[in-house]
Design a protein around this motif. Structure first.
Motif, PDB file in Angstrom:
ATOM      1  N   VAL A 135     -61.359 -14.491 -38.839  1.00  0.00           N
ATOM      2  CA  VAL A 135     -60.741 -14.085 -40.107  1.00  0.00           C
ATOM      3  C   VAL A 135     -60.718 -12.563 -40.211  1.00  0.00           C
ATOM      4  CG1 VAL A 135     -61.035 -14.094 -42.616  1.00  0.00           C
ATOM      5  CG2 VAL A 135     -61.205 -16.234 -41.330  1.00  0.00           C
ATOM      6  N   PHE A 136     -61.805 -11.904 -39.808  1.00  0.00           N
ATOM      7  CA  PHE A 136     -61.840 -10.442 -39.810  1.00  0.00           C
ATOM      8  C   PHE A 136     -60.732  -9.894 -38.909  1.00  0.00           C
ATOM      9  CE2 PHE A 136     -63.277  -6.479 -37.786  1.00  0.00           C
ATOM     10  CZ  PHE A 136     -63.357  -5.672 -38.911  1.00  0.00           C
ATOM     11  N   TYR A 137     -60.587 -10.467 -37.727  1.00  0.00           N
ATOM     12  CA  TYR A 137     -59.529 -10.038 -36.806  1.00  0.00           C
ATOM     13  C   TYR A 137     -58.154 -10.262 -37.421  1.00  0.00           C
ATOM     14  CZ  TYR A 137     -56.105 -10.315 -33.107  1.00  0.00           C
ATOM     15  OH  TYR A 137     -54.976 -10.161 -32.370  1.00  0.00           O
ATOM     16  N   PHE A 138     -57.945 -11.419 -38.061  1.00  0.00           N
ATOM     17  CA  PHE A 138     -56.648 -11.712 -38.667  1.00  0.00           C
ATOM     18  C   PHE A 138     -56.318 -10.696 -39.762  1.00  0.00           C
ATOM     19  CE2 PHE A 138     -57.586 -16.427 -37.672  1.00  0.00           C
ATOM     20  CZ  PHE A 138     -57.191 -16.256 -36.362  1.00  0.00           C
ATOM     21  N   VAL A 139     -57.307 -10.341 -40.568  1.00  0.00           N
ATOM     22  CA  VAL A 139     -57.090  -9.344 -41.623  1.00  0.00           C
ATOM     23  C   VAL A 139     -56.769  -7.988 -41.001  1.00  0.00           C
ATOM     24  CG1 VAL A 139     -58.242  -8.065 -43.484  1.00  0.00           C
ATOM     25  CG2 VAL A 139     -58.466 -10.555 -43.355  1.00  0.00           C
ATOM     26  N   LEU A 140     -57.510  -7.620 -39.984  1.00  0.00           N
ATOM     27  CA  LEU A 140     -57.282  -6.343 -39.314  1.00  0.00           C
ATOM     28  C   LEU A 140     -55.885  -6.285 -38.688  1.00  0.00           C
ATOM     29  CD1 LEU A 140     -58.633  -3.644 -38.492  1.00  0.00           C
ATOM     30  CD2 LEU A 140     -59.343  -4.787 -36.377  1.00  0.00           C
ATOM     31  N   ALA A 141     -55.518  -7.329 -37.960  1.00  0.00           N
ATOM     32  CA  ALA A 141     -54.191  -7.373 -37.331  1.00  0.00           C
ATOM     33  C   ALA A 141     -53.094  -7.415 -38.391  1.00  0.00           C
ATOM     34  CB  ALA A 141     -54.084  -8.582 -36.403  1.00  0.00           C
ATOM     35  N   GLY A 142     -53.319  -8.185 -39.449  1.00  0.00           N
ATOM     36  CA  GLY A 142     -52.328  -8.261 -40.523  1.00  0.00           C
ATOM     37  C   GLY A 142     -52.119  -6.925 -41.204  1.00  0.00           C
ATOM     38  N   SER A 143     -53.201  -6.188 -41.427  1.00  0.00           N
ATOM     39  CA  SER A 143     -53.060  -4.872 -42.061  1.00  0.00           C
ATOM     40  C   SER A 143     -52.292  -3.910 -41.163  1.00  0.00           C
ATOM     41  CB  SER A 143     -54.435  -4.304 -42.420  1.00  0.00           C
ATOM     42  OG  SER A 143     -55.161  -3.961 -41.260  1.00  0.00           O
ATOM     43  N   ARG A 144     -52.495  -4.006 -39.862  1.00  0.00           N
ATOM     44  CA  ARG A 144     -51.743  -3.159 -38.925  1.00  0.00           C
ATOM     45  C   ARG A 144     -50.266  -3.549 -38.933  1.00  0.00           C
ATOM     46  NH1 ARG A 144     -55.424  -0.079 -39.672  1.00  0.00           N
ATOM     47  NH2 ARG A 144     -57.187   0.024 -38.266  1.00  0.00           N
ATOM     48  N   GLY A 145     -49.997  -4.826 -39.047  1.00  0.00           N
ATOM     49  CA  GLY A 145     -48.608  -5.271 -39.134  1.00  0.00           C
ATOM     50  C   GLY A 145     -47.928  -4.738 -40.381  1.00  0.00           C
ATOM     51  N   VAL A 146     -48.647  -4.774 -41.507  1.00  0.00           N
ATOM     52  CA  VAL A 146     -48.093  -4.244 -42.760  1.00  0.00           C
ATOM     53  C   VAL A 146     -47.850  -2.744 -42.642  1.00  0.00           C
ATOM     54  CG1 VAL A 146     -48.624  -3.826 -45.197  1.00  0.00           C
ATOM     55  CG2 VAL A 146     -49.050  -6.070 -44.197  1.00  0.00           C
ATOM     56  N   LEU A 147     -48.780  -2.020 -42.028  1.00  0.00           N
ATOM     57  CA  LEU A 147     -48.591  -0.577 -41.834  1.00  0.00           C
ATOM     58  C   LEU A 147     -47.352  -0.290 -40.984  1.00  0.00           C
ATOM     59  CD1 LEU A 147     -52.244   0.685 -41.228  1.00  0.00           C
ATOM     60  CD2 LEU A 147     -50.781   1.122 -43.215  1.00  0.00           C
ATOM     61  N   LEU A 148     -47.159  -1.070 -39.942  1.00  0.00           N
ATOM     62  CA  LEU A 148     -45.975  -0.889 -39.108  1.00  0.00           C
ATOM     63  C   LEU A 148     -44.699  -1.156 -39.900  1.00  0.00           C
ATOM     64  CD1 LEU A 148     -47.184  -2.497 -35.759  1.00  0.00           C
ATOM     65  CD2 LEU A 148     -46.477  -0.121 -36.079  1.00  0.00           C
ATOM     66  N   ILE A 149     -44.701  -2.198 -40.714  1.00  0.00           N
ATOM     67  CA  ILE A 149     -43.521  -2.522 -41.521  1.00  0.00           C
ATOM     68  C   ILE A 149     -43.247  -1.401 -42.526  1.00  0.00           C
ATOM     69  CG2 ILE A 149     -42.632  -4.097 -43.293  1.00  0.00           C
ATOM     70  CD1 ILE A 149     -44.036  -6.363 -41.690  1.00  0.00           C
ATOM     71  N   ARG A 150     -44.294  -0.866 -43.142  1.00  0.00           N
ATOM     72  CA  ARG A 150     -44.136   0.214 -44.128  1.00  0.00           C
ATOM     73  C   ARG A 150     -43.586   1.492 -43.501  1.00  0.00           C
ATOM     74  NH1 ARG A 150     -49.499  -0.102 -47.901  1.00  0.00           N
ATOM     75  NH2 ARG A 150     -48.855  -1.922 -49.095  1.00  0.00           N
ATOM     76  N   HIS A 151     -43.796   1.661 -42.209  1.00  0.00           N
ATOM     77  CA  HIS A 151     -43.282   2.866 -41.548  1.00  0.00           C
ATOM     78  C   HIS A 151     -41.770   2.929 -41.660  1.00  0.00           C
ATOM     79  CE1 HIS A 151     -42.591   5.878 -38.424  1.00  0.00           C
ATOM     80  NE2 HIS A 151     -43.820   6.296 -38.697  1.00  0.00           N
TER      81      HIS A 151
END
Length: 150
Positions: free
Chosen positions: A15-31
């Protein structure tokens, strides 16, 4: 108890990994560039698949444990009658003999979830995890009076 703790710790790490990966995905989308949005969506797909997989496995384990508790209350849990090597491993011939008995029981009563549960345990003892899982899924479906896929 040790298996439950191991499963809980593993699930928490995932779950920690999923949150971490998900947050990176959101950051990429926001770029906002085409390339980063594409990568962001791709990165978000992995945690979604992982969460689904973790949820399905958790449901499976909870249902199998519920069957074990019910079978134990009835006094129908399989007794550990397997011979072991000096190192503690299950003797293959012993596991095969128990498996043959469990398979015959299941063939005699194919609609009894208890037989399928015991067959799943025999498969696991014989180190055939995929078939053990399928047998346990069948036991769960029969217990819930759901249609069983062949």
């Amino acid at each position: 108890m040790r298996a439950k703790l191991t499963y809980t710790v593993t699930a928490a790490v995932l779950v920690f990994y999923f949150v971490l990966a998900g947050s990176r995905g959101v950051l990429l989308i926001r770029h906002g560039t085409l390339l980063t949005v594409t990568f962001g969506v791709a990165v978000l797909i992995l945690p979604v698949i992982g969460i689904w997989f973790l949820w399905k496995n958790t449901q499976f384990v909870r249902r199998a444990n519920a069957l074990a508790v019910e079978l134990d209350a009835e006094g129908g849990l399989p007794v550990d009658e397997l011979l072991r090597t000096p190192s503690g491993r299950i003797d293959r011939a012993s596991a095969d003999a128990v498996f043959a008995r469990r398979r015959e029981e299941t063939e005699d009563a194919p609609d009894d979830w208890r037989c399928w549960f015991r067959l799943a345990v025999a498969y696991q003892d014989a180190r055939d995890t995929p078939r053990a899982r399928k047998a346990m899924q069948r036991a769960i479906a029969l217990h819930a009076n759901k249609p069983v896929r062949a």
